[in-house]
Write a protein that holds these residues in place. Structure first.
Motif, PDB file in Angstrom:
ATOM      1  N   TRP A   1       4.210  39.323   6.286  1.00  0.00           N
ATOM      2  CA  TRP A   1       3.627  40.392   7.100  1.00  0.00           C
ATOM      3  C   TRP A   1       3.855  41.782   6.517  1.00  0.00           C
ATOM      4  O   TRP A   1       3.304  42.780   7.011  1.00  0.00           O
ATOM      5  CB  TRP A   1       4.164  40.349   8.535  1.00  0.00           C
TER       6      TRP A   1
ATOM      7  N   GLN B   1       1.158  41.768   1.392  1.00  0.00           N
ATOM      8  CA  GLN B   1       1.416  40.538   2.143  1.00  0.00           C
ATOM      9  C   GLN B   1       2.659  39.819   1.607  1.00  0.00           C
ATOM     10  O   GLN B   1       2.671  38.615   1.416  1.00  0.00           O
ATOM     11  CB  GLN B   1       0.186  39.625   2.105  1.00  0.00           C
TER      12      GLN B   1
ATOM     13  N   THR C   1       4.478  48.493   6.601  1.00  0.00           N
ATOM     14  CA  THR C   1       3.916  48.036   7.870  1.00  0.00           C
ATOM     15  C   THR C   1       5.018  47.833   8.911  1.00  0.00           C
ATOM     16  O   THR C   1       6.164  47.516   8.575  1.00  0.00           O
ATOM     17  CB  THR C   1       3.153  46.721   7.686  1.00  0.00           C
ATOM     18  N   SER C   2       4.640  47.995  10.172  1.00  0.00           N
ATOM     19  CA  SER C   2       5.554  47.765  11.298  1.00  0.00           C
ATOM     20  C   SER C   2       5.092  46.531  12.063  1.00  0.00           C
ATOM     21  O   SER C   2       3.892  46.301  12.221  1.00  0.00           O
ATOM     22  CB  SER C   2       5.553  48.992  12.215  1.00  0.00           C
ATOM     23  N   ASN C   3       6.058  45.740  12.534  1.00  0.00           N
ATOM     24  CA  ASN C   3       5.714  44.564  13.350  1.00  0.00           C
ATOM     25  C   ASN C   3       6.506  44.522  14.650  1.00  0.00           C
ATOM     26  O   ASN C   3       6.637  43.467  15.270  1.00  0.00           O
ATOM     27  CB  ASN C   3       5.956  43.272  12.557  1.00  0.00           C
ATOM     28  N   ALA C   4       7.075  45.669  15.045  1.00  0.00           N
ATOM     29  CA  ALA C   4       7.920  45.687  16.246  1.00  0.00           C
ATOM     30  C   ALA C   4       7.790  47.044  16.925  1.00  0.00           C
ATOM     31  O   ALA C   4       7.125  47.959  16.431  1.00  0.00           O
ATOM     32  CB  ALA C   4       9.375  45.393  15.881  1.00  0.00           C
TER      33      ALA C   4
ATOM     34  N   CYS D   1      12.228  42.512  11.131  1.00  0.00           N
ATOM     35  CA  CYS D   1      11.370  43.466  11.837  1.00  0.00           C
ATOM     36  C   CYS D   1      11.447  44.837  11.185  1.00  0.00           C
ATOM     37  O   CYS D   1      12.491  45.240  10.662  1.00  0.00           O
ATOM     38  CB  CYS D   1      11.791  43.622  13.301  1.00  0.00           C
TER      39      CYS D   1
ATOM     40  N   SER E   1       8.519  50.727  15.094  1.00  0.00           N
ATOM     41  CA  SER E   1       7.451  51.731  15.174  1.00  0.00           C
ATOM     42  C   SER E   1       7.996  53.153  15.161  1.00  0.00           C
ATOM     43  O   SER E   1       7.222  54.118  15.210  1.00  0.00           O
ATOM     44  CB  SER E   1       6.636  51.517  16.453  1.00  0.00           C
TER      45      SER E   1
END
Length: 451
Positions: A289, A322, A355-358, A425, A428
């Motif tokens: 991710w 990715q 990128t952020s995923n949390a 993680c 944001s």
């Protein structure tokens, strides 16, 4: 020789034109004296910085810095010299010195300017210049207001310092392939450092902000209170038991982890074979991710630039795509050493973004459950060749997603390759006070050394 008269430094347009003309003059004079190629970089910065402590003014500093860096080539031999004197006589002497060095230097088949067709064209305006017309008296008043607000938070606090600074300047780069590029920029900052004493000893913490626009800085009072709250939160610090737990790096500390990545994939480290990621190109080094890219054209951002240190146009590009290492970070020289084209990163990257995923920090604490929140890192225990990572840390012990107490005398250890792979993680809560744009990192499986 002509009688050179510098432009007024309070006129930004005249200053920019003046420095561009000086660069053009140096390029022509270098060619006239026998250089086969030349590149020149110049920067001029002016500013004001004030510092107060315990209600008294400690320093008021005005600065004006300028320097020309001249790199000349005689065939495949290179020589360098610098001068802060803009007179024709001083520039001529610097060119002669650089030529003398070049004629005695060893040949380097990879040396030389970037290809002419690669030079940047049609440079965009990135809105980086927002001067702050603040005088010393006003800056002192802001610093005192910041300090006063911090001290009013709790009578146990004392001040180490409160600071206000404003800088503005011009950067010009030109080379004998016909490129001359320039940009004007500003940088304004404020900070406060507080100390609190208790039966367990002294604790110290701080807060700061920096921006291209002074209007975007927080009020002095808000910044002072933030510094005070961070300092008071350290009361009751104590060691913890050695354990292997998740570690949550606050966003401003996670920025340094991105810096270690760029150091490991920089062309110089790769061609010297002095990086733990030497064989990683095209391989997964982060979870799938994760994408890490640079965004050089963000308006008003601190890391924005339309051209790199070789005169090439910067561009948006991914270094990790990715999860896989997609590209090295290359200048013209390091690219030639590796048989690859430049990535337009002479001088570094520009607004590196992950990128952020949390969610925000509170959500990350809940996600972590039990572990260590790191808000301060100390020492230089990072080995770029092996990836071994061991640093002193300060922060807070967390259980059930809630902060339990501050910690001290703690070491965190791991290996950067494992830390990247075990990144669970990214929050944001993006840190924007520098060149690395990242939220907090939650990394699994680190060793926290305490008692």
């Amino acid at each position: 020789m002509t009688d050179y008269q510098p432009a007024r430094h309070d006129d930004p347009h005249a200053l920019r034109q003046d420095l561009e003309q000086r660069v053009a003059y140096i390029l022509e004079e270098s060619r006239r004296q026998g250089a086969t190629a030349c590149e020149v970089g110049v920067s001029q910065n002016t500013g004001l910085s004030v510092a107060v402590r315990q209600g008294e003014v400690e320093t008021v500093e005005f600065n004006r810095d300028q320097g020309f860096a001249i790199n000349l080539h005689v065939g495949q031999r290179k020589g360098s010299a610098s001068t802060s004197d803009t007179s024709d006589q001083a520039i001529g002497a610097a060119i002669q010195a650089a030529l003398g060095i070049a004629r005695h230097a060893s040949e380097d088949s990879y040396a030389g300017l970037a290809d002419p067709e690669l030079m940047a064209r049609d440079l965009p305006d990135l809105d980086l210049y927002h001067p702050w017309e603040v005088d010393a008296g006003e800056a002192i008043e802001r610093a005192l207001a910041c300090e006063s607000a911090a001290l009013a938070t709790d009578p146990r606090l004392t001040s180490d310092s409160a600071n206000v600074s404003t800088q503005k300047g011009c950067r010009v780069y030109g080379n004998s392939n016909g490129f001359i590029g320039s940009s004007m920029g500003t940088r304004h900052s404020a900070s406060a450092v507080m100390i609190v004493a208790s039966e367990q000893g002294m604790q110290r913490d701080y807060w700061y902000d920096v921006d291209r626009q002074a209007s975007e800085l927080p009020s002095p009072e808000a910044l002072g209170r933030k510094a005070a709250q961070r300092t008071l939160a350290r009361l009751g610090s104590r060691p913890i038991k050695t354990a292997k737990v998740p570690v949550l790096f606050a966003a401003d500390q996670a920025s340094g982890l991105l810096g270690h990545l760029i150091g490991a994939i920089a062309g110089g480290a790769v061609y010297r074979q002095s990086t733990f990621l030497l064989d990683a190109l095209g391989q997964p080094i982060f979870p799938s991710w994760v994408t890490i890219d640079e965004r050089p054209y963000l308006p008003r951002a601190l890391g924005s630039s339309a051209f790199d240190g070789d005169g090439l146009a910067t561009r948006e590009q991914a270094f990790v795509d990715q999860g896989k290492l997609h590209s090295w970070v290359l200048s013209t020289y390091s690219g030639r050493k590796l048989g690859l084209p430049s990535t337009a990163n002479a001088g570094g990257v520009h607004n590196l973004h992950i990128t952020s995923n949390a969610g925000d920090l509170d959500e990350l604490l809940q996600e972590m459950g039990t572990g260590l929140l790191v808000t301060e890192l100390m020492g230089q225990g990072v080995n770029g060749v092996t990836g071994d990572y061991s640093r002193g840390a300060g922060g807070f012990w967390v259980e059930d997603g809630k902060i339990q107490h501050p910690v001290q005398e703690v070491t965190i250890a791991g290996n950067l390759k494992d830390m990247f792979a075990n990144l669970r993680c990214v929050g944001s809560d993006t840190e924007r006070r520098g060149n690395n744009l990242t939220g907090s990192w939650l990394v699994d499986g680190m060793t926290v050394g305490g008692e």
